[in-house]
Design an enzyme around this catalytic site. Structure first.
Site, short mmCIF file in Angstrom:
data_model
loop_
_atom_site.label_atom_id
_atom_site.label_comp_id
_atom_site.label_asym_id
_atom_site.label_seq_id
_atom_site.Cartn_x
_atom_site.Cartn_y
_atom_site.Cartn_z
N THR A 1 47.93 46.90 -29.97
CA THR A 1 46.52 46.58 -29.73
C THR A 1 45.78 47.81 -29.25
O THR A 1 46.36 48.71 -28.66
CB THR A 1 46.37 45.45 -28.69
N HIS B 1 45.11 30.76 -24.80
CA HIS B 1 45.81 30.81 -26.09
C HIS B 1 46.84 31.93 -26.08
O HIS B 1 48.00 31.74 -26.41
CB HIS B 1 44.78 31.01 -27.20
N HIS C 1 41.88 45.03 -22.47
CA HIS C 1 41.91 43.75 -21.75
C HIS C 1 43.14 42.94 -22.18
O HIS C 1 43.84 42.35 -21.37
CB HIS C 1 40.65 42.93 -22.05
N LYS C 2 43.37 42.93 -23.50
CA LYS C 2 44.51 42.17 -24.01
C LYS C 2 45.81 42.78 -23.49
O LYS C 2 46.73 42.06 -23.10
CB LYS C 2 44.50 42.19 -25.55
N PHE D 1 36.65 39.13 -21.53
CA PHE D 1 36.07 39.97 -22.59
C PHE D 1 35.68 39.06 -23.75
O PHE D 1 35.86 37.84 -23.68
CB PHE D 1 37.08 41.04 -23.04
N GLY D 2 35.18 39.67 -24.80
CA GLY D 2 34.86 38.92 -26.01
C GLY D 2 33.92 37.75 -25.74
O GLY D 2 32.87 37.90 -25.10
N TYR D 3 34.32 36.55 -26.17
CA TYR D 3 33.46 35.37 -26.06
C TYR D 3 33.68 34.61 -24.74
O TYR D 3 33.18 33.49 -24.59
CB TYR D 3 33.75 34.41 -27.23
N ASP E 1 46.93 38.32 -33.38
CA ASP E 1 45.56 38.25 -33.86
C ASP E 1 45.01 36.97 -33.26
O ASP E 1 45.68 35.93 -33.26
CB ASP E 1 45.49 38.24 -35.38
N ASN F 1 42.95 46.98 -27.59
CA ASN F 1 42.06 46.28 -26.67
C ASN F 1 42.70 46.30 -25.27
O ASN F 1 43.70 45.63 -25.01
CB ASN F 1 41.90 44.84 -27.18
P1 ITT Z 1 43.20 44.51 -31.44
O1 ITT Z 1 43.05 44.02 -32.87
O2 ITT Z 1 43.20 45.98 -31.26
O3 ITT Z 1 44.36 43.84 -30.74
P2 ITT Z 1 40.79 42.98 -31.01
O4 ITT Z 1 39.79 42.96 -29.88
O5 ITT Z 1 40.26 43.23 -32.39
O6 ITT Z 1 41.93 44.03 -30.61
P3 ITT Z 1 41.72 40.40 -31.99
O7 ITT Z 1 41.54 40.84 -33.38
O8 ITT Z 1 42.97 39.66 -31.64
O9 ITT Z 1 41.59 41.62 -30.96
O10 ITT Z 1 40.57 39.47 -31.50
C1 ITT Z 1 39.36 39.38 -32.21
C2 ITT Z 1 38.24 39.02 -31.31
O11 ITT Z 1 38.37 37.67 -30.85
C3 ITT Z 1 38.14 39.83 -30.02
O12 ITT Z 1 37.52 41.09 -30.22
C4 ITT Z 1 37.27 38.89 -29.18
O13 ITT Z 1 35.93 39.01 -29.53
C5 ITT Z 1 37.80 37.53 -29.59
N1 ITT Z 1 38.84 37.12 -28.62
C6 ITT Z 1 40.18 37.12 -28.81
N2 ITT Z 1 40.82 36.71 -27.70
C7 ITT Z 1 39.85 36.46 -26.79
C8 ITT Z 1 39.84 36.02 -25.44
O14 ITT Z 1 40.97 35.79 -24.79
N3 ITT Z 1 38.68 35.89 -24.84
C9 ITT Z 1 37.54 36.13 -25.48
N4 ITT Z 1 37.43 36.55 -26.72
C10 ITT Z 1 38.59 36.72 -27.39
#
Ligand code: ITT
Length: 502
Positions: A318, A488, A322-323, A460-462, A379, A320
């Site tokens: 990854t 998840h 945060h992940k 992060f994200g949503y 993913d 990311n």
């Molecule tokens: P990598 O592919 O480098 O791992 P990414 O941010 O693109 O990083 P994903 O493809 O798994 O990761 O996730 C796609 C998007 O889904 C991510 O950028 C967020 O916007 C959203 N997402 C995934 N998991 C999330 C979470 O736990 N909380 C909030 N949004 C999330």
């Protein structure tokens, strides 16, 4: 909620700067070749060397051979690694082809120059090979320091490195020695054939030393010890530049008075600035500056030595942070979880699958194949019922192709759901875990709903829009532990951990 837009802008600027610097490096490389090496028929390493040999024998201009050979290598690399992996190399190959072509046309336009015969800038062959080697090493360092590659032997090195335990540097060196030595056969009938081969080796040696020197110079660090009554002002001023300082207690032995000593490790390139600051605050202070052979830690190099540990090393594919943090917390002390950056993978791994499972597998297999580590990748994404499962696999790039602009993604989601009553949604993760001989999948899912407005600053994200069922806090309002315990990804990683511990 972290702001992604400034970091996106910073990324664009870094990319742009990389391309500008690579272009500068390629221009210097082309000058070395057309003004110093080719006129004296000195063979250099790499694919430019192979192209030069063909030019010496047939007169076929170097840039065309260079382009043809690299196109073949690049097609293989694109099939194997995906086009994103090769994008800077493609740029470098095309750009160098163009610069070499333009430079030769420019030289031919000069009065008295025969087309097809490059005139020597320096009449002496040995001086030309010294200057050519210096320029070549400097040019390659500029390209490498800005994440560029000139294709050719770099690609061969990556492939050999995949199957044999040889470092990239060694493979490139072996290729270069072979290419230069083969010029002996091209000049078979020439009494000076040994001199030509030797000149090639000298050029190679000079360019390698220059390359190392320039690359290491950028990394050189120094240690300051500053003895001043105004230590606090000096320490604050250095701190403001982003460098850390430590203030030690000492005793001036002549006066037997307490003294403070500032210790600061910095890059050599920062030392002039630090001296200026010290002088403007306390021109009479006592300062020592010493060169240190290595500084490891934040802001400096990473410790490369392997810690002795019996933890199993896994790569989490990854980019990311945060992940990564979430997963490290869940897997705890039992495993050493390395990121893509930790294993030196700076490539944007393609995610072109139609499902979470496809994308997770694609990422994990990429790392296993090119870096050799057992690897897991996830993913994840948000699936909204009223939007027929969108954004789904496109969650990161929902609002724009460049992706990862969380604010824009959330804005788009809210617009799409404006006036929609059904706000049901779920977050889903699929983890693919790839080892030498197996692939395993682990899944996690959490149901909830999408709020009408953002709540919370974490995650992060949503996260600020997602309210999980049975909770009154959004993911962004939860602590990392709370989110991990139900999320998840948390569920999928727990399943992975249970599997690994077995
Ligand atoms: P990598 O592919 O480098 O791992 P990414 O941010 O693109 O990083 P994903 O493809 O798994 O990761 O996730 C796609 C998007 O889904 C991510 O950028 C967020 O916007 C959203 N997402 C995934 N998991 C999330 C979470 O736990 N909380 C909030 N949004 C999330």
């Amino acid at each position: 909620m972290p702001q992604n837009t400034p970091s996106l802008r910073l990324n664009i600027w870094h990319e742009l700067r990389d391309y500008l610097m690579i272009t500068l490096g390629l221009t210097i490389y082309a000058i070395a070749l057309t003004c110093f090496m080719l006129p004296h028929e000195i063979t250099t390493g790499g694919m430019a060397g192979v192209s030069s040999l063909i030019y010496f024998v047939t007169g076929f201009e170097v840039q065309y051979t260079y382009l043809i050979i690299n196109v073949v290598f690049l097609i293989a690399a694109i099939i194997e690694l995906g086009w994103k992996f090769c994008i800077k190399t493609i740029y470098a190959v095309l750009m160098l082809t163009f610069i070499l072509w333009a430079m030769q046309r420019l030289i031919e336009m000069q009065p008295g120059v025969d087309p097809g015969h490059l005139p020597a800038v320096m009449p002496d062959r040995f001086m030309s090979c010294v200057i050519g080697g210096l320029l070549e090493g400097f040019a390659l360092a500029i390209c490498f320091l800005n994440n560029g590659s000139t294709g050719g032997t770099d690609i061969i090195a990556a492939i050999v490195n995949k199957y044999k335990n040889l470092s990239l540097g060694n493979v490139i060196l072996i290729c270069d020695i072979l290419i230069i030595s083969s010029s002996y056969f091209v000049w078979m009938d020439d009494p000076q054939r040994w001199e030509r081969v030797l000149c090639g080796w000298v050029t190679l040696a000079i360019s390698s030393v220059t390359l190392d020197y320039v690359m290491n110079r950028r990394r050189q660090s120094v240690q300051f010890m500053i003895f001043s009554r105004n230590y606090s002002k000096i320490a604050d001023a250095i701190n403001r530049t982003g460098r850390g300082v430590t203030v030690l207690d000492g005793t001036g032995w002549y006066t037997k008075t307490e003294r403070k000593v500032i210790v600061c490790l910095a890059k050599k390139t920062e030392s002039l600035n630090i001296f200026r600051m010290i002088k403007s605050i306390d021109p009479y202070c006592f300062v020592s500056m010493g060169q240190v052979h290595g500084v490891f830690g934040e802001g400096f190099d990473k410790i490369k030595a392997k810690a002795t540990s019996n933890k199993r090393t896994l790569v989490f594919a990854t980019n990311n942070p945060h992940k990564l943090e979430e997963v490290r917390t869940i897997l705890g002390d039992h495993f050493e979880v390395r990121s893509l950056e930790d294993v030196g993978c700076r490539t944007e791994i393609p995610e072109t699958g139609a499902t979470f499972r496809d994308n997770a597998l694609q990422k994990a297999q990429f790392v296993k194949k090119f870096y050799g580590f057992d690897c897991f990748a996830d993913d994840s994404g948000l699936e909204v019922e009223a939007l027929s499962g969108a954004p789904g696999v496109r969650s990161a790039r929902y609002a724009s192709e460049t992706g990862h602009d969380s604010e824009a993604n959330m804005d788009k989601l809210l617009t799409e759901l404006d006036g929609v009553e059904n706000r049901r949604a779920d977050f889903r993760t699929v983890i693919a875990f790839v080892t030498d001989d197996s692939v395993h999948y682990f899944e996690g899912k959490i149901d909830g709903k999408i709020l009408a407005e953002r709540r919370g600053e974490g995650g992060f994200g949503y996260d600020p829009l997602f309210l999980p069922d049975g909770y009154d806090k959004t993911f962004a309002e939860m602590s990392a532990e709370e989110k991990n315990s139900i999320s998840h990804r948390g569920q999928a990683v727990e399943k992975l951990a249970a599997f690994l511990k077995k």
